[in-house]
Design an enzyme around this catalytic site. Sequence first.
Site, short mmCIF file in Angstrom:
data_model
loop_
_atom_site.label_atom_id
_atom_site.label_comp_id
_atom_site.label_asym_id
_atom_site.label_seq_id
_atom_site.Cartn_x
_atom_site.Cartn_y
_atom_site.Cartn_z
N GLU A 186 8.55 -42.38 61.65
CA GLU A 186 9.71 -40.94 61.62
C GLU A 186 9.24 -39.87 62.88
OE1 GLU A 186 12.91 -40.09 58.45
OE2 GLU A 186 10.75 -38.37 58.27
N GLU A 237 9.71 -40.98 66.14
CA GLU A 237 11.41 -40.81 66.89
C GLU A 237 11.83 -39.17 66.87
OE1 GLU A 237 13.79 -42.59 63.24
OE2 GLU A 237 15.73 -42.37 64.58
N CYS A 279 14.26 -40.48 53.60
CA CYS A 279 14.24 -41.94 53.17
C CYS A 279 14.88 -41.79 50.95
CB CYS A 279 12.93 -41.00 53.02
SG CYS A 279 11.70 -40.76 54.16
N SER A 283 17.53 -40.60 60.73
CA SER A 283 16.45 -41.18 61.46
C SER A 283 17.03 -43.08 61.52
CB SER A 283 15.12 -40.97 61.29
OG SER A 283 14.17 -42.09 60.99
N LYS A 321 16.94 -46.42 44.00
CA LYS A 321 16.12 -47.70 44.82
C LYS A 321 16.96 -49.30 44.54
CE LYS A 321 13.38 -44.66 47.37
NZ LYS A 321 13.48 -45.57 48.65
N GLU A 351 19.45 -49.82 46.51
CA GLU A 351 18.65 -49.75 47.88
C GLU A 351 18.36 -51.31 48.44
OE1 GLU A 351 15.10 -47.51 49.39
OE2 GLU A 351 16.22 -46.88 50.72
N GLU A 357 20.73 -55.42 54.70
CA GLU A 357 20.41 -55.50 55.90
C GLU A 357 19.15 -55.27 55.44
OE1 GLU A 357 22.65 -53.42 54.72
OE2 GLU A 357 22.20 -51.78 55.14
N CYS A 375 11.99 -36.31 44.74
CA CYS A 375 11.67 -37.35 43.60
C CYS A 375 11.27 -36.76 42.29
CB CYS A 375 10.71 -38.13 44.23
SG CYS A 375 10.78 -39.15 46.23
#
Length: 465
Positions: free
Chosen positions: A163, A166, A183, A203, A242, A245, A250, A387
Amino acid sequence: MSYKDPIIHIDEQLCTGCRRCAAVCPVDAIIGEPGHPQTIDAHRCVVCGQCVQICTAYAADNESTTASRAVKLQERGQLPNVREPLFAAYSSGDIQKVKAVLADPKRFKVVQCAPAIRVSLAEEFGLPFGTLTPGKMAAALRRLKFDRIYDTNFAADVTIMEEGSELIGRVMSGERLPMFTSCCPAWVKHAETAAPELLEHLSSCKSPMQMGGALFKTYGAELDGIAPSDIFSVAVMPCTCKKFECSREEMSVDGCREVDLVITTRELASLIKDQGIDFIHLPDEPFDSPLGKYSGAGSIFGVTGGVMEAAIRTGYELITHEQIPNLQLDFVRGEEGIRTAEVQIGDLELKVAVVAGLKYVDAVLAKVAEGTCPYHFIEVMACPEGCVSGGGQPKLLLETQRKIAYQARKSAVYRHDSHQKVRKSHENPDIIKLYKDFLGEPLGHTSHHLLHTKFVDRSLKEEMS
Ligand code: SF4
Ligand code: SF4
């Protein structure tokens, strides 16, 4: 595995219609009249679990008949010997599935734990808020018969390499700025649902959890001489989203799911209790190498501002080739809300913003859409303090208790960082080795294949996945 069904539920038999959940929901996904059972708009819902955290309507373990409690536990995916009350708002559980996999000797089981687990798990065993127990956590996972105890913190260090590179590339070219962190899956789902036209600003990095999963089944599989298809990868997360996710289409590499199942902090505690493990008296044990060794920068991903702080520590040194004068970046640390700063990095004045709490992001998105957003880099975390305050963390019933707990968990995260010998991602020796032996360079071909992704326009979809 796919989550076509909602992960967050409201039990209409238990809901009193107090609408405390509606007050904390950042996307107005809770529908209903006061005094009546509520429902959730699954399309809007970002699965953050804040409603699960705040709901106090419950049936105690001796309140309902044994039969209906057993049925509810089964429906909720919980273990039959759970003693805690059944709350009206809850998240789907995966602990029965993890228990079955752990009992299967033919599977090679790997596990990773998010930064925020080690500062909260002990609360489930009666220890004070913010007790830091990485060593006991690793020992407990070993007693549960996981074959490798890896760490999301290691993957957080990888995230910073990718990241950070990037961001430097985008700032140098001036393209697709501001860049948002990717994230937090609840933030990503919100962007996909509410602002799909701005997705190029995210990102392209997968989250640390997914990067970890991809590396366990490639680099880790090579090191252990095991076929990726024989590896079962579990993640312990403070976050209910999560679960969503890891099931995204993908999030697979060469036909293998990167993370097969996600359980929350509360689910891990329940599994440890179910197996009769005496958590408090466990010795401190290490994580397995090399995918379990992390820097202090990796460990601060668990708090609001942590990704930003870790990125600046590395970005500063990669750009200037000089040591950053101070590792403790107080200007990005803080609480719920928005913080902004200007950071001088060589000739570059980097403008950054940290958004803690998803309800604050829409104003920022509006500025990006009209082309007036002044920042280069924006961290967004859906939960109020990052978190540590996630929807899968130990449940806190009182508002006052919540504030004290979040503060204690955050302090523990920063304490953990300050005690690490290596505190910058790019100086983690196992990260240096990973790039030398396997990935090549940040943003290189292998990195792109394993660690980066494209996000999806979900503005019109009615289903969860
Ligand atoms: S789910 Fe819980 S917090 Fe929400 S209205 Fe029902 S009882 Fe209240
Ligand atoms: S999980 Fe989060 S977004 Fe979904 S209904 Fe609950 S508070 Fe709202």
